[in-house]
Write a protein that holds these residues in place. Structure first.
Motif, short mmCIF file in Angstrom:
data_model
loop_
_atom_site.label_atom_id
_atom_site.label_comp_id
_atom_site.label_asym_id
_atom_site.label_seq_id
_atom_site.Cartn_x
_atom_site.Cartn_y
_atom_site.Cartn_z
N CYS A 369 3.23 5.90 6.84
CA CYS A 369 3.20 4.98 7.98
C CYS A 369 2.00 5.19 8.90
N CYS A 372 -1.27 3.81 7.73
CA CYS A 372 -1.29 2.40 7.32
C CYS A 372 -2.03 1.59 8.38
N GLU A 395 3.46 -1.30 2.83
CA GLU A 395 2.06 -1.39 3.24
C GLU A 395 1.33 -2.44 2.41
N THR A 399 0.27 -5.93 4.17
CA THR A 399 -1.17 -6.08 4.26
C THR A 399 -1.60 -7.37 3.56
#
Length: 412
Positions: A369, A372, A395, A399
């Protein structure tokens, strides 16, 4: 020592920082050197601006700021959602809740404050959300609950505010003013398009329409001089044309900043009625459909400029916060307010030995985390339910959603 922020995203010639929410455009040659921590092509003023806007940082300072904010929030604030009852005067075709006649006992309000006194002695602010069923179904009970909360907070000199998720059908002007007096200042109200569409999706229990009465009550609220926020939510499907609805709402409410507008896709559920299953957007259709509707909302001045950072699916989920619980109408604790019946989500009597301590939602941040690029937006509080059921790397998933938004130059 200055270095590039780990919360930078590079898209074409744009540099985006999710910590500061800033976007700049760089010359290609400067961007190439920036990527490798070579700032020799930047003058002192440019370096200062890059630092002030979060693109450069002293080693580790941004992550420390975020972690300190998270820790401060855990100490100072608590958020409870109270399901006042589990029944409703509407029969929405996509509702995921199983209806019962349970009504939250006032004794649970006493227990709630005992719990806070014991576990959060430094608490400074309490936020309470009122859910149902329909919270206004039993008005006398609603105001008994509000009176109890008000008295207990005042005894403790505890700041508090209250929000409510309601269909607004029962909230006449007199009821609205009384709610405001109890610090119920934030409202979420759903209107699912023009009268024909809304009444199809959200009829009364007896099948009669609801749109006109809700609009009348919203108009009455608009005539007051009180401070409030009414979030008018549209649960959209993949077929309906919403332009006439946006135009209508703009003509009535667009000049009043107390009314705001949000979009959510209709969520598929086990209770969903068969005639709308084929209207639900598939996962790969949601973002495109939402962008189409956001553009229409902007056209009719229901929203202003849309930020690339304002993506609902990446926002922190309150269910993933340690300082949050929801109490169902039968007195049990849960975390997620969508997957109410899931056994992994039901935590037992919320005072009983704090059974929820080892629940998935209270686990520490996932190991990835903090590094990220979206951590400053979601704060490590993205949907745990999705993760536990799919084991998908959030992620990568989010993303990709963020990068899809960047493709629309309107957001840059």
């Amino acid at each position: 020592m200055l270095k590039t922020s780990m919360y930078n995203i590079i898209y074409k010639n744009y540099l985006i920082n999710t910590f500061s929410r800033c976007i700049i455009k760089l010359e290609p040659e400067k961007l190439l050197t920036f990527k490798v921590n070579d700032f020799s092509k930047f003058n002192e003023d440019e370096i200062r601006q890059l630092k002030e806007n979060g693109f450069l940082e002293n080693n580790g300072e941004q992550i420390e700021i975020i972690k300190n904010e998270i820790q401060r929030d855990l100490v100072d604030n608590f958020y409870f959602i109270l399901y006042l009852n589990n029944n409703c005067n509407f029969r929405c075709k996509y509702c995921y809740e199983n209806k019962t006649n349970d009504i939250l006992s006032l004794d649970k309000i006493d227990e709630l404050f005992i719990f806070l006194d014991k576990n959060y002695p430094q608490l400074k602010h309490l936020q309470i959300g009122l859910f149902g069923g329909e919270p206004t179904l039993h008005l006398n009970h609603l105001f008994d609950v509000l009176n109890s909360i008000k008295n207990k907070c005042e005894e403790r000199r505890l700041n508090f505010n209250i929000n409510i998720v309601t269909n607004f059908y029962n909230i006449t002007k007199d009821i609205f003013l009384k709610l405001i007096d109890y610090k119920v200042t934030m409202y979420q109200v759903t209107l699912d398009g023009n009268p024909e569409m809304h009444n199809f999706y959200r009829p009364l229990l007896n099948g009669l329409p609801t749109f006109a009465k809700i609009i009348d009550n919203l108009k009455a609220a608009k005539t007051t001089s009180k401070d409030f926020i009414i979030n008018i939510r549209l649960n959209f499907d993949k077929y309906s044309n919403y332009e006439s609805y946006f135009k209508y709402m703009s003509e009535i409410f667009a000049n009043d900043s107390r009314f705001v507008y949000t979009l959510n896709e209709i969520f598929p559920s086990h209770n969903m009625q068969p005639d709308i299953k084929n209207r639900v957007c598939k996962e790969n259709e949601i973002n495109k459909r939402k962008q189409e509707l956001l553009s229409l909302m902007k056209k009719y001045k229901l929203i202003s400029n849309i930020s690339v950072f304002d993506i609902d699916s990446i926002m922190p989920c309150y269910a993933c916060s340690k300082n949050y619980l929801a109490i169902t109408s039968d007195g049990n604790a849960i975390k997620c307010t969508t997957h109410i019946e899931d056994k992994a989500n039901r935590l037992g009597d919320f005072l009983g030995n704090r059974k929820y301590e080892n629940n998935l939602y209270d686990n520490p941040l996932f190991s990835t985390c903090e590094t990220c690029c979206l951590f400053p937006i979601c704060l490590g509080r993205n949907c745990r339910y999705d993760f536990v059921h799919s084991r998908e790397n959030c992620e990568k998933k989010y993303t990709n959603i963020f990068m899809e938004r960047l493709k629309d130059e309107e957001y840059l």
